[in-house]
Design a protein around this motif. Structure first.
Motif, mmCIF file in Angstrom:
data_model
loop_
_atom_site.group_PDB
_atom_site.id
_atom_site.type_symbol
_atom_site.label_atom_id
_atom_site.label_comp_id
_atom_site.label_asym_id
_atom_site.label_seq_id
_atom_site.Cartn_x
_atom_site.Cartn_y
_atom_site.Cartn_z
ATOM 1 N N HIS A 1 0.970 -1.028 -0.212
ATOM 2 C CA HIS A 1 -0.261 -0.679 -0.303
ATOM 3 C C HIS A 1 1.183 1.182 -0.143
ATOM 4 O O HIS A 1 0.283 2.425 -1.319
ATOM 5 N N LEU A 2 1.490 0.974 0.965
ATOM 6 C CA LEU A 2 2.741 2.399 1.141
ATOM 7 C C LEU A 2 3.591 2.306 -0.316
ATOM 8 O O LEU A 2 3.092 3.966 -0.459
ATOM 9 N N ARG A 3 4.263 1.703 -0.943
ATOM 10 C CA ARG A 3 5.012 1.673 -1.983
ATOM 11 C C ARG A 3 3.869 2.189 -3.393
ATOM 12 O O ARG A 3 3.825 3.056 -3.628
ATOM 13 N N GLU A 4 3.094 1.754 -3.660
ATOM 14 C CA GLU A 4 1.640 2.094 -4.233
ATOM 15 C C GLU A 4 1.465 3.296 -4.296
ATOM 16 O O GLU A 4 1.352 4.270 -5.216
ATOM 17 N N ARG A 5 0.775 4.439 -2.842
ATOM 18 C CA ARG A 5 1.342 5.572 -3.046
ATOM 19 C C ARG A 5 2.242 6.088 -3.031
ATOM 20 O O ARG A 5 1.123 7.472 -4.150
ATOM 21 N N ALA A 6 3.044 5.933 -2.791
ATOM 22 C CA ALA A 6 3.863 7.003 -3.315
ATOM 23 C C ALA A 6 4.489 6.473 -4.906
ATOM 24 O O ALA A 6 4.860 7.832 -4.857
ATOM 25 N N LEU A 7 4.542 5.632 -5.314
ATOM 26 C CA LEU A 7 4.539 6.134 -7.166
ATOM 27 C C LEU A 7 3.732 6.662 -7.332
ATOM 28 O O LEU A 7 3.626 7.276 -8.449
ATOM 29 N N LEU A 8 2.073 6.310 -6.822
ATOM 30 C CA LEU A 8 1.171 7.588 -7.574
ATOM 31 C C LEU A 8 1.449 8.994 -7.564
ATOM 32 O O LEU A 8 0.950 10.180 -8.593
ATOM 33 N N GLN A 9 1.569 8.547 -6.080
ATOM 34 C CA GLN A 9 2.102 10.780 -5.616
ATOM 35 C C GLN A 9 3.794 10.976 -6.210
ATOM 36 O O GLN A 9 2.928 12.397 -7.233
ATOM 37 N N ARG A 10 4.519 10.197 -6.932
ATOM 38 C CA ARG A 10 5.574 10.810 -7.714
ATOM 39 C C ARG A 10 5.033 10.628 -9.409
ATOM 40 O O ARG A 10 5.223 11.566 -10.022
ATOM 41 N N ARG A 11 4.177 9.879 -10.077
ATOM 42 C CA ARG A 11 3.411 9.749 -11.202
ATOM 43 C C ARG A 11 2.738 11.027 -11.091
ATOM 44 O O ARG A 11 2.870 11.901 -12.449
ATOM 45 N N PHE A 12 1.803 11.236 -10.458
ATOM 46 C CA PHE A 12 0.420 12.153 -10.732
ATOM 47 C C PHE A 12 1.003 13.611 -10.220
ATOM 48 O O PHE A 12 0.395 14.821 -10.727
ATOM 49 N N ASP A 13 1.472 13.665 -9.130
ATOM 50 C CA ASP A 13 1.926 15.383 -8.259
ATOM 51 C C ASP A 13 2.838 15.553 -8.511
ATOM 52 O O ASP A 13 3.058 16.422 -7.989
ATOM 53 N N GLY A 14 4.128 15.120 -8.538
ATOM 54 C CA GLY A 14 5.395 15.485 -9.051
ATOM 55 C C GLY A 14 5.861 16.515 -9.827
ATOM 56 O O GLY A 14 4.854 16.729 -11.156
ATOM 57 N N ARG B 1 -4.914 4.125 11.097
ATOM 58 C CA ARG B 1 -4.302 4.710 10.687
ATOM 59 C C ARG B 1 -2.871 4.939 9.749
ATOM 60 O O ARG B 1 -2.532 5.991 8.778
ATOM 61 N N LEU B 2 -3.166 3.707 9.184
ATOM 62 C CA LEU B 2 -2.189 3.986 7.710
ATOM 63 C C LEU B 2 -3.013 3.933 6.458
ATOM 64 O O LEU B 2 -2.525 4.736 5.951
ATOM 65 N N SER B 3 -4.324 3.667 6.392
ATOM 66 C CA SER B 3 -5.341 5.162 6.102
ATOM 67 C C SER B 3 -4.730 6.436 5.607
ATOM 68 O O SER B 3 -4.961 7.394 4.861
ATOM 69 N N VAL B 4 -5.285 7.158 7.191
ATOM 70 C CA VAL B 4 -4.599 8.078 7.508
ATOM 71 C C VAL B 4 -3.166 8.545 6.600
ATOM 72 O O VAL B 4 -3.357 10.357 6.075
ATOM 73 N N GLY B 5 -2.232 7.466 6.978
ATOM 74 C CA GLY B 5 -1.201 8.283 6.401
ATOM 75 C C GLY B 5 -1.162 7.926 5.144
ATOM 76 O O GLY B 5 -0.068 9.271 4.427
ATOM 77 N N LEU B 6 -1.446 7.561 4.500
ATOM 78 C CA LEU B 6 -2.255 6.995 3.613
ATOM 79 C C LEU B 6 -2.794 8.469 2.451
ATOM 80 O O LEU B 6 -2.190 9.435 1.076
ATOM 81 N N ALA B 7 -2.862 8.918 2.743
ATOM 82 C CA ALA B 7 -4.110 10.430 2.523
ATOM 83 C C ALA B 7 -2.959 11.460 2.830
ATOM 84 O O ALA B 7 -2.706 12.269 1.987
ATOM 85 N N LEU B 8 -2.128 11.575 3.790
ATOM 86 C CA LEU B 8 -1.870 12.363 4.534
ATOM 87 C C LEU B 8 -0.325 12.753 3.338
ATOM 88 O O LEU B 8 0.419 13.596 3.766
ATOM 89 N N MET B 9 0.187 11.841 2.127
ATOM 90 C CA MET B 9 1.327 11.505 1.793
ATOM 91 C C MET B 9 0.988 12.994 0.541
ATOM 92 O O MET B 9 1.761 12.812 -0.345
ATOM 93 N N ALA B 10 -0.121 12.660 0.343
ATOM 94 C CA ALA B 10 -0.556 13.425 -0.997
ATOM 95 C C ALA B 10 -0.486 15.515 -0.459
ATOM 96 O O ALA B 10 -1.070 16.159 -0.779
ATOM 97 N N SER B 11 -0.074 15.203 0.939
ATOM 98 C CA SER B 11 -0.282 16.663 1.611
ATOM 99 C C SER B 11 -1.806 17.090 1.204
ATOM 100 O O SER B 11 -1.486 19.039 0.708
ATOM 101 N N PRO B 12 -2.684 17.506 1.696
ATOM 102 C CA PRO B 12 -3.507 18.051 1.582
ATOM 103 C C PRO B 12 -4.365 18.670 2.272
ATOM 104 O O PRO B 12 -3.417 19.070 3.456
#
Length: 290
Positions: free
Chosen positions: A104-117, A169-180
């Motif tokens: 989950h963490l790696r996927e979210r990090a990849l998506l953030q880099r791909r679409f928001d980087g 905690r995991l769900s919230v952490g994944l959401a916060l990776m987008a710096s919302p």
């Protein structure tokens, strides 16, 4: 989480959403300053989840308007989606039970880099990209207090093996990776013990104190949270339902909110929670989500 961010103010005036067979919610008025912890409360079927999704740009309201970060709803749905992130919302942003925590963490990090980087980040060397992703993950885990070493199999622990609070905690952490600027989550205290509920409120309170506005559907909110209620008021006879919303006295701010039932019913006495539930389901199917 690339850089410090600030939360966003959330306001609504006569905000409502109607489906073919009734109102999911109606007549919501609220004012929440940036960095607030806002609880959406009310009985099951009263439109709480639809209101949560409408205020984050995932559903289109049909009456009144709202503003999130200066963006007006329902016109600027895409803009509001860009500055908001969803934690757990059933049927919308649930964790995949077949995934491990690390996946989950790696996927979210990849998506953030791909679409928001930025373009520059996309051109980084693989080692630099991996280091940036690891830093993003570590910052998110620290923000939500999730210690991977404490899990049964560390980061290889399957989501299905997580305790309810760990999954939150995991769900919230994944959401916060987008710096919302706005974090929204549904059923925040579902199936939590009193002790776990207190920890969940500490978690969401810390997110708000760090600058991100938090909007959470819950059944037993903490006293210091601002509240938007979708509970029906049986004393009104005009076919609409209403409820007062207020903050703890120390918070110094409040709002009025309400829900309405089906407009095509012949009399107000036919306004029931069942019709509200139908309206919510119809509205979700009609408007869609993203």
């Amino acid at each position: 989480m690339d850089s410090p961010h600030t939360g966003t103010a959330v306001t609504a005036v006569n905000f409502g959403l109607k489906g073919p067979r009734g109102w999911a919610f109606r007549g919501v008025d609220c004012t929440a300053p940036a960095g607030s912890f806002v609880a959406i409360v009310g009985p099951s079927g009263s439109g709480r989840t639809c209101l949560l999704l409408a205020l984050t740009g995932r559903m289109r309201a049909t009456e009144g308007h709202a503003e999130v970060g200066g963006l007006r709803l329902p016109k600027q749905l895409a803009g509001v989606r860009r500055i908001s992130a969803l934690g757990p919302v059933t049927g919308v942003s649930e964790l995949d039970s077949a995934f491990t925590v690390a996946e989950h963490l790696r996927e979210r990090a990849l998506l953030q880099r791909r679409f928001d980087g930025s373009l520059r980040s996309l051109l980084q060397r693989p080692s630099a990209r991996r280091a940036a992703a690891r830093a993003r993950i570590d910052a998110a885990l620290a923000a939500v207090g999730l210690d991977l070493a404490s899990l049964p199999k560390g980061e290889r622990t399957s989501v299905r093996d997580l305790e309810r609070l760990e999954a939150l905690r995991l769900s919230v952490g994944l959401a916060l990776m987008a710096s919302p600027q706005l974090l929204a989550l549904d059923d925040a205290d579902l199936k939590l013990s009193d002790a776990e509920r207190a920890q969940a409120w500490d978690l969401l309170r810390s997110v708000a104190e760090a600058g991100t506005t938090v909007l959470a559907v819950c059944s037993e909110p903490p006293a210091d949270a601002l509240r938007i209620s979708t509970a029906a008021d049986a004393s009104r006879g005009d076919g609409a339902t209403g409820a007062d919303t207020s903050a703890d006295a120390d918070a110094g701010t409040g709002a009025d909110a309400g829900t309405g039932a089906a407009a095509d019913t012949d009399t107000a006495k036919n306004t029931t929670q069942d019709s509200t539930e139908e309206g919510a389901a119809d509205a979700l199917a009609e408007t869609g989500r993203s």
